[in-house]
Design a protein around this motif. Structure first.
Motif, PDB file in Angstrom:
ATOM      1  N   SER A 582      -9.333  34.437  14.178  1.00 18.34           N
ATOM      2  CA  SER A 582     -10.489  33.965  14.939  1.00 18.34           C
ATOM      3  C   SER A 582     -10.089  33.149  16.159  1.00 18.34           C
ATOM      4  CB  SER A 582     -11.409  33.139  14.039  1.00 18.34           C
ATOM      5  OG  SER A 582     -10.727  32.009  13.525  1.00 18.34           O
ATOM      6  N   TRP A 583      -8.884  32.544  16.119  1.00 15.72           N
ATOM      7  CA  TRP A 583      -8.431  31.815  17.302  1.00 15.72           C
ATOM      8  C   TRP A 583      -8.092  32.764  18.450  1.00 15.72           C
ATOM      9  CZ3 TRP A 583      -4.594  27.596  15.057  1.00 15.72           C
ATOM     10  CH2 TRP A 583      -5.333  26.699  14.283  1.00 15.72           C
ATOM     11  N   ASN A 698     -15.134  23.657  13.955  1.00 12.96           N
ATOM     12  CA  ASN A 698     -16.318  23.946  14.768  1.00 12.96           C
ATOM     13  C   ASN A 698     -16.044  24.938  15.904  1.00 12.96           C
ATOM     14  OD1 ASN A 698     -15.143  22.408  16.857  1.00 12.96           O
ATOM     15  ND2 ASN A 698     -16.279  20.559  16.308  1.00 12.96           N
ATOM     16  N   TYR A 699     -14.847  25.564  15.869  1.00 13.18           N
ATOM     17  CA  TYR A 699     -14.557  26.628  16.841  1.00 13.18           C
ATOM     18  C   TYR A 699     -15.174  27.918  16.303  1.00 13.18           C
ATOM     19  CZ  TYR A 699     -12.010  29.711  20.023  1.00 13.18           C
ATOM     20  OH  TYR A 699     -11.676  30.649  20.981  1.00 13.18           O
ATOM     21  N   THR A 700     -16.421  28.109  16.625  1.00 10.06           N
ATOM     22  CA  THR A 700     -17.161  29.244  16.090  1.00 10.06           C
ATOM     23  C   THR A 700     -18.203  29.681  17.104  1.00 10.06           C
ATOM     24  OG1 THR A 700     -18.403  29.995  14.147  1.00 10.06           O
ATOM     25  CG2 THR A 700     -18.897  27.785  14.944  1.00 10.06           C
ATOM     26  N   LEU A 701     -18.854  30.770  16.819  1.00  8.33           N
ATOM     27  CA  LEU A 701     -19.868  31.280  17.736  1.00  8.33           C
ATOM     28  C   LEU A 701     -21.091  30.369  17.749  1.00  8.33           C
ATOM     29  CD1 LEU A 701     -19.712  35.028  16.633  1.00  8.33           C
ATOM     30  CD2 LEU A 701     -18.848  34.105  18.792  1.00  8.33           C
ATOM     31  N   LYS A 759      -4.391  33.135  22.180  1.00 10.46           N
ATOM     32  CA  LYS A 759      -4.849  32.314  21.059  1.00 10.46           C
ATOM     33  C   LYS A 759      -5.338  30.955  21.562  1.00 10.46           C
ATOM     34  CE  LYS A 759      -2.212  32.248  17.415  1.00 10.46           C
ATOM     35  NZ  LYS A 759      -1.102  31.913  16.469  1.00 10.46           N
ATOM     36  N   LYS A 760      -6.458  30.505  21.037  1.00  7.51           N
ATOM     37  CA  LYS A 760      -6.966  29.161  21.302  1.00  7.51           C
ATOM     38  C   LYS A 760      -5.988  28.139  20.719  1.00  7.51           C
ATOM     39  CE  LYS A 760     -10.010  25.681  21.742  1.00  7.51           C
ATOM     40  NZ  LYS A 760     -10.462  25.110  23.020  1.00  7.51           N
TER      41      LYS A 760
END
Length: 977
Positions: A582-583, A698-701, A759-760
Motif C-alpha cells: 500500500s505504500w 492513517n496513510y489510506t484513501l 514507495k511512500k
C-alpha cells in the motif's frame, strides 16, 4: 485465561450399528507395554485411549515431527456446574490452580497454613455480613492477614518450573462444561512435567487469593467492555432459561464475585477434580508404550469418586421469536440462534454440515447470496455443539443505511432456501473435499491433534465419529438436509439479539477494593522446585536452518522459485510474493478486496467461488504496507486446475460497476465501524506515537479518493499484477524443478518486469519529552501503552533483547506481571516488549501495556514507570528465563513453508544465516549485569509517549497531564478519514 465454546465437526447421519457393519472405522482393543487401550481403525493420528483403574482417561497421539508435546489436562466440569449461589466458581478455581500446593509455592507451610485458614474464615464472615461498614472492617482484616500469609508464599513457582523446563503457552480456560489446563513442553522434559502435574492436582492451596480475585474483577470489567460477549450471554440467556448455559455465565455475577467463598471453591475441587471426571491428553514426540507407564505411575494416587450429576428441567420449545437488545459502543449487528439437541444425538452430528452449507467462507448460501453480492457488510453461520443442547448461530452486520430488521429478513430468507433445497447439488461433496484438506492439515500439527481429542473428550463425543467424518459425509443427501432443516428451522422458534450502538445503562463495574501490595518472594525457591529442576532431562540437539541446503531453487520462466518439498501428504501452498504494498499504491488493497466480487469474461463471481471451493482450494490476494502475496493452497491433485483458475481470474476479471458501488459503500461503512473499535483506536495512537501525525496507520484513501476510483482502474491493477517482479514460493509434493516446470506452462510473465511504483517514506519521530496521546472511548477500563522508538536494528542485540523480554515483560513469571498483577493487583493483563525491527534499515521499538480499571490508572502508570526506571533482580526468575530460551530453541523445528519465510525474514534483516544459532550459543552466557545494562541503556530515564484509550468521564485531563504534554487527536487525525 480465555473462555471457549466447544465446536465439533461431527458429520455422520448413520446409526452406530450401521457404521460398525459398513465402516472401516471401528473401535478395537489392543494390549502393549503392559496396558490395554482402545483405538479406531483407520485413524491417521494413531491415537490410543486408556482408562486407568481409578477411572482416569489417558489419550496418547504420537507424532515425531517436532521434539515437543502438547498436553491438556481436562476436567469435565465448568460454569454449568457452578453452585447457583457462587457463579464463576469454576473459573476462580482455574486461576487458583496455578498457586501451588503445600510443597511448592510456599517458604514455610507450617507458618503459612494457619494464616490461610484464618483467611478462609474471614471470607465466610464477609459473605454472611450485609452491613457495609462491618464488611469493610472484615475486608481490612482479610487484606492484613493476606499480606502476612504472602510473606510465606512464593508467587508463580508453577510458571517458573514450566519456564525452566522450556514450556510454552502455559494457560487454562473455562467454559460451560470443561476446565482445561494446557502446556506445550519439550519431550525431553516429560518426567519433570508429569511429576509436577501430579503434585499440582494432588492438593492445591488457595493462596495469594485476594490479589488474584482482583484479577478476576479486571477480567469481569473487560467483559463488560466487550459487546460480543454481552451479545453471546444475552443469546444464551434467552435460549436456555432452564439450563445453566443461559442461567449462569462463566465469569459469574458481580454480586458473587464480590462475595467469594474459599470453602465453596475447595468443595468444587473435591467434587469434580476426580480421576473418573478427568482426562490427560498428550500429542507429540513419544513412545506410547513408555508414556502410558509414566502417566499411570504419577497419577495412580488419585481415587475414584462419584461425580455429582448435573440435573436440569428440559427446555420448553420456542413458539414465537424471542427478542433481546444489547447496547454498547461497537457497531450494530444482529445475531439469530436456533436451539438443537446435544452432542450425542444424530441431529447434533449433522448440524455442522448445515452450518457449512449456510456459510463456509466461499460457497455457502450466505457467502454467495449476501456477502458476495454485498447485500450485507458481513454474514456468517456456525454451530455450537454442547453436551445438553446445540445452537445454530447466524450473525450479520448491516451495510450502510441498512436496518437490523433488514439484516434479519435477509438471513432468514437463506434459511428458507436451505429448507427448500435451493443450493447446488455439488455443495455437500465440495464440503467433504474441503474437510479432507482441513483434516490433513490438522493432523500434521501435534497441537491441533491434542485440541481435537480434548474437545471430543470433554463433550462426550465418540472419536470414531471424527475419524469417519470424511467417509460418512458423502452419504448425506440433499434430501437429508432438507428434512433436517424443516424439522428444526421454523419461522417462529428462534432468538434474535439486536446489538445496538449506544450507552449500556445496565453496566455496573466491579469496584476496586483497597489492596495492600503483597510480598511475592520472587527471588526465593522451595525445595520442591529445586528437586524438579535437578531431575534429569534427555538432551536434545538443536536443528539449525541452512538456507542453501534446506531450500530448493529453480526457475519458472524468468521468475525465481524457492521451494521446500512436502514428503508427508498431498497439501500444497503456493505464493507469488511482491516487494510492494500500500505504500507503493494506496489502491492496491482496494483492488485486492474488489477481486472477490468479480467474475471473468466467462464466469460469474459466484461461479468463481464455487469452482475454488469444489477444488478445495483457497485463494486470496493479501497486501501489507510493503509486501503483497497471491496465496493459493489446496491438494496437489488439483494443483494444475487451481493455478489455472487463479491465473484466469487475475488476467480476465471484468469491471463491475454495481459491485464497485457496493464496495465503496461497504468500505465507508467498515471505516465507520473501525472508528468504533477500541483496539483499532489504540493501533492508530501507537502509530501516531512512532511517526507523528503523518503515519502508516492513517496513510489510506480519503472518502473523496474512494469516490473517484473507477472500476477500470482497479481491474487494470489486477491485470497487471504479475507484470511486476515477484518470487514464487512453493511448498508441496513436487521438487522445485518439477514445480518450476509445471508453473512455466501455467504462470505467464512478461520478458521484462515493470518497475515498482515509488514507495511512500515515513520517518520515526524523536521523543525528547514525555507526551500523552488520549482517545475517548465509552468503556469501564483504561488501556495504556508506553511507546518508545529505539535505535536502528542490529543483530548483535538479539540475544540480549530476547532474554530481556523473557525476564522482564513476557509471561506470568516476568517482573512486570509479578509486580503489577500479582503483588499490586493493578491489572488483568500487562506486559512489556522490546521488539526488534523486521528490516535492517528500520528502528526497534519498545512497548509496554497495562489494561486496568479506570480508577486504578494512576497507580498502574506509577507502577510501570518504577519498573522502567529500575529493574528488580530475581536470580531464580532470571535463570528460568534463560533456560527457557535455550530449551525452546533446542526443541523448535522450523518446517514446511516456515523455512521459506524464515529465509525471507532473515534476508530483510540482511542476514544469511539462522540467527537462532547465535542466540542459542550466547544467551546462556549472559548474566544479570548485561541484562540490567541493556535495561538502563534502552529504558531507564527515557522519554515515552503514553497512548491511552479510556472514557473521558472516568479519566480527567489533570491526571493525564501528570505524565506529559497532552494531545487528543480526533478520529480523523487518527484514522486519516
Amino acid at each position: 485465561m480465555k473462555i471457549k465454546l466447544s465446536i465439533m465437526l461431527l458429520l455422520t447421519g448413520l446409526s452406530a450399528n450401521m457404521l460398525k457393519a459398513q465402516s472401516p472405522y471401528v473401535w478395537k482393543t489392543a494390549t502393549s507395554g503392559g496396558y490395554t487401550y482402545k483405538y479406531v481403525t483407520g485413524d491417521p493420528t494413531h491415537s490410543r485411549f486408556y482408562t486407568l483403574k481409578n477411572g482416569l482417561t489417558i489419550i496418547l497421539s504420537p507424532t515425531a515431527k517436532q521434539p515437543r508435546i502438547q498436553a491438556y489436562i481436562a476436567v469435565k466440569a465448568g460454569s454449568k456446574t457452578d453452585p447457583a449461589d457462587h457463579t464463576g466458581l469454576a473459573h476462580y478455581l482455574e486461576h487458583m490452580m496455578f498457586k501451588g500446593t503445600d510443597k511448592y509455592g510456599t517458604l514455610d507451610w507450617t507458618k503459612e497454613k494457619p494464616l490461610l485458614n484464618k483467611i478462609d474464615d474471614l471470607y465466610e464472615q464477609y459473605n454472611s455480613t450485609k452491613d457495609e461498614a462491618k464488611r469493610k472492617e472484615i475486608y481490612k482484616q482479610i487484606d492484613k492477614t493476606s499480606g502476612e500469609a504472602a510473606k510465606f508464599a512464593i508467587a508463580n513457582e508453577y510458571d517458573k518450573m514450566m519456564t525452566g523446563m522450556g514450556g510454552q503457552n502455559s494457560n487454562a480456560f473455562t467454559s460451560f462444561e470443561q476446565t482445561v489446563y494446557t502446556e506445550d513442553i519439550p519431550s525431553s522434559s516429560i518426567d519433570k512435567f508429569l511429576t509436577m502435574q501430579a503434585e499440582r492436582f494432588r492438593a492445591p492451596v488457595l493462596r495469594i487469593f485476594h490479589t488474584e480475585l482482583e484479577a478476576v474483577y479486571e477480567e469481569k470489567n473487560r467483559g463488560l467492555d466487550s459487546d460480543p460477549r454481552k451479545v453471546q450471554e444475552a443469546l444464551f440467556a434467552a435460549m436456555f432459561p432452564n439450563n445453566n448455559y443461559g442461567k449462569q455465565t462463566t465469569i459469574g455475577t458481580i454480586e458473587h464475585l464480590k462475595n467469594p467463598s474459599l470453602k465453596a471453591i475447595r468443595k468444587y475441587y473435591y467434587d469434580y477434580y476426580v480421576p473418573n471426571n478427568m482426562g490427560i491428553i498428550l500429542s507429540g514426540d513419544f513412545n506410547p508404550d513408555v508414556m502410558i507407564g509414566k502417566v499411570a505411575k504419577n497419577f495412580a494416587y488419585m481415587k475414584y469418586k462419584p461425580v455429582p450429576p448435573y440435573k436440569f428441567a428440559p427446555e420448553v420449545p420456542i413458539t414465537s421469536p424471542v427478542t433481546r437488545e444489547v447496547y454498547g459502543p461497537n457497531p450494530e449487528n444482529l445475531t439469530i440462534g436456533f436451539r438443537f439437541p446435544g452432542a450425542s444425538t444424530r441431529d447434533a452430528r449433522i448440524l455442522n454440515l448445515v452450518g457449512s452449507i449456510l456459510a463456509n467462507g466461499k460457497a455457502g448460501l450466505i457467502d454467495l447470496d449476501l456477502t458476495k453480492k454485498q447485500k450485507l457488510l458481513s454474514g456468517s453461520a456456525s454451530a455450537d455443539i454442547l453436551k445438553d443442547y446445540s445452537v445454530l448461530t447466524l450473525r450479520g452486520t448491516p451495510a450502510k443505511g441498512q436496518t437490523l430488521d433488514e439484516v434479519k429478513d435477509l438471513m432468514l430468507a437463506e434459511i428458507n432456501k436451505l429448507k427448500k433445497g435451493d443450493f447446488s447439488d455439488d455443495l455437500i461433496p465440495s464440503i467433504a473435499n474441503n474437510y479432507k484438506k482441513s483434516k490433513i492439515e490438522q493432523d500434521e500439527s501435534y497441537v491441533q491433534r491434542a485440541s481435537n481429542l480434548m474437545d471430543d473428550f470433554t463433550s462426550g463425543v465418540d472419536w470414531r465419529t471424527d475419524v469417519a467424518a470424511i467417509a460418512e459425509l458423502s452419504k448425506i443427501t440433499k434430501a437429508d438436509i432438507m428434512a433436517f432443516a424443516n424439522k428444526y428451522l421454523h419461522s417462529n422458534n428462534y432468538v434474535v439479539v439486536y446489538k445496538r450502538q449506544g450507552a449500556d445503562k445496565n453496566v455496573v463495574k466491579v469496584d476496586k477494593p483497597p489492596i495492600t501490595p503483597v510480598e511475592v518472594n520472587a527471588g526465593k525457591q522451595s525445595p520442591y522446585v529445586q528437586m524438579i529442576n535437578a531431575m534429569a532431562a534427555n538432551s536434545v540437539k538443536p536443528v539449525w536452518l541452512d538456507f542453501d541446503r534446506d531450500i530448493q531453487r529453480a526457475k519458472s520462466g524468468n521468475v525465481d522459485v524457492l521451494a521446500v518439498q512436502n514428503k508427508d501428504n498431498s497439501i500444497f501452498r503456493l505464493y507469488y510474493r511482491f516487494d510492494m504494498g500500500s505504500w507503493n499504491n494506496k489502491l492496491l488493497p482496494m483492488a485486492a478486496q474488489y477481486l472477490q466480487f468479480l467474475g471473468t469474461d466467462k464466469m460469474t463471481a459466484e461461479e468463481v467461488s464455487k469452482s475454488f471451493y469444489k477444488l478445495a482450494t483457497s485463494f486470496s490476494v493479501n497486501t501489507s504496507t510493503d509486501l503483497s502475496h497471491v496465496i493459493i493452497s489446496g491438494l496437489q491433485e488439483n494443483f494444475g486446475p487451481s493455478v489455472t483458475l487463479v491465473e484466469n481470474v487475475l488476467a480476465n476479471c471484468q469491471p463491475n460497476e454495481t459491485a464497485l458501488a457496493s464496495l465503496k459503500a461497504r468500505m465507508k461503512k467498515s471505516r465507520e465501524n473501525f472508528k468504533l473499535n477500541k483496539s483499532a483506536i489504540m493501533q492508530g495512537l501507537v502509530s501516531y506515537a512512532q511517526y507523528g501525525a503523518d503515519n502508516p496507520f492513517n496513510y489510506t484513501l480519503t472518502d473523496k479518493e474512494i469516490d473517484a476510483v473507477t472500476a477500470q482502474e482497479l481491474v487494470n491493477i489486477l491485470h497487471g499484477l504479475t507484470s511486476y517482479k515477484h518470487t514464487i514460493l512453493y511448498y508441496g509434493p513436487q521438487t522445485a524443478a518439477q514445480a518450476g516446470s509445471t508453473l512455466a506452462q501455467l504462470h505467464k510473465t512478461p520478458s521484462a518486469f515493470v518497475a515498482y511504483p515509488a514507495k511512500k517514506q515515513f520517518t520515526r519521530v524523536n521523543q525528547p519529552k514525555n507526551t500523552v496521546l488520549f482517545a475517548n472511548f465509552d468503556m469501564v477500563q483504561a488501556e495504556i501503552q508506553w511507546v518508545r522508538n529505539e535505535e536502528m536494528y542490529t543483530p548483535a542485540k538479539t540475544s540480549t533483547a530476547e532474554l530481556f523480554n523473557a525476564y522482564f515483560g513476557g509471561g506470568i513469571s516476568s517482573i512486570v506481571f509479578q509486580n503489577i498483577r500479582e503483588s499490586k493487583a493493578l491489572a488483568y493483563s500487562t506486559y512489556a516488549n522490546y521488539a526488534q525491527a523486521g528490516k535492517k534499515d528500520d528502528n526497534d521499538i519498545f512497548i509496554s501495556y497495562v489494561g486496568t480499571q479506570a480508577d486504578k490508572m494512576n497507580e498502574a502508570i506509577v507502577a510501570m514507570n518504577e519498573l522502567l526506571n529500575n529493574m528488580p533482580e530475581s536470580g531464580e526468575a532470571f535463570k528460568a528465563a534463560r533456560e527457557n530460551i535455550v530449551k525452546s530453541i533446542e526443541t523448535e523445528r522450523i518446517t514446511q513453508d516456515g523455512i521459506l519465510f524464515a529465509y525471507l525474514a532473515a534476508e530483510r534483516k540482511g542476514l544469511t544465516y539462522d540467527i537462532r544459532k547465535t542466540v542459542f550459543e550466547t544467551a546462556g552466557k549472559l548474566g544479570f549485569t548485561e541484562l540490567n545494562a541493556f535495561h538502563d541503556t534502552e529504558l531507564k530515564g527515557k522519554s515515552y509517549t503514553y497512548c491511552i484509550v479510556a472514557s473521558d468521564k472516568r479519566i480527567s485531563d489533570e491526571d493525564l497531564k501528570k505524565y506529559g504534554e497532552l494531545n487528543k487527536p480526533d478520529m480523523k487525525q487518527i484514522f486519516g478519514y
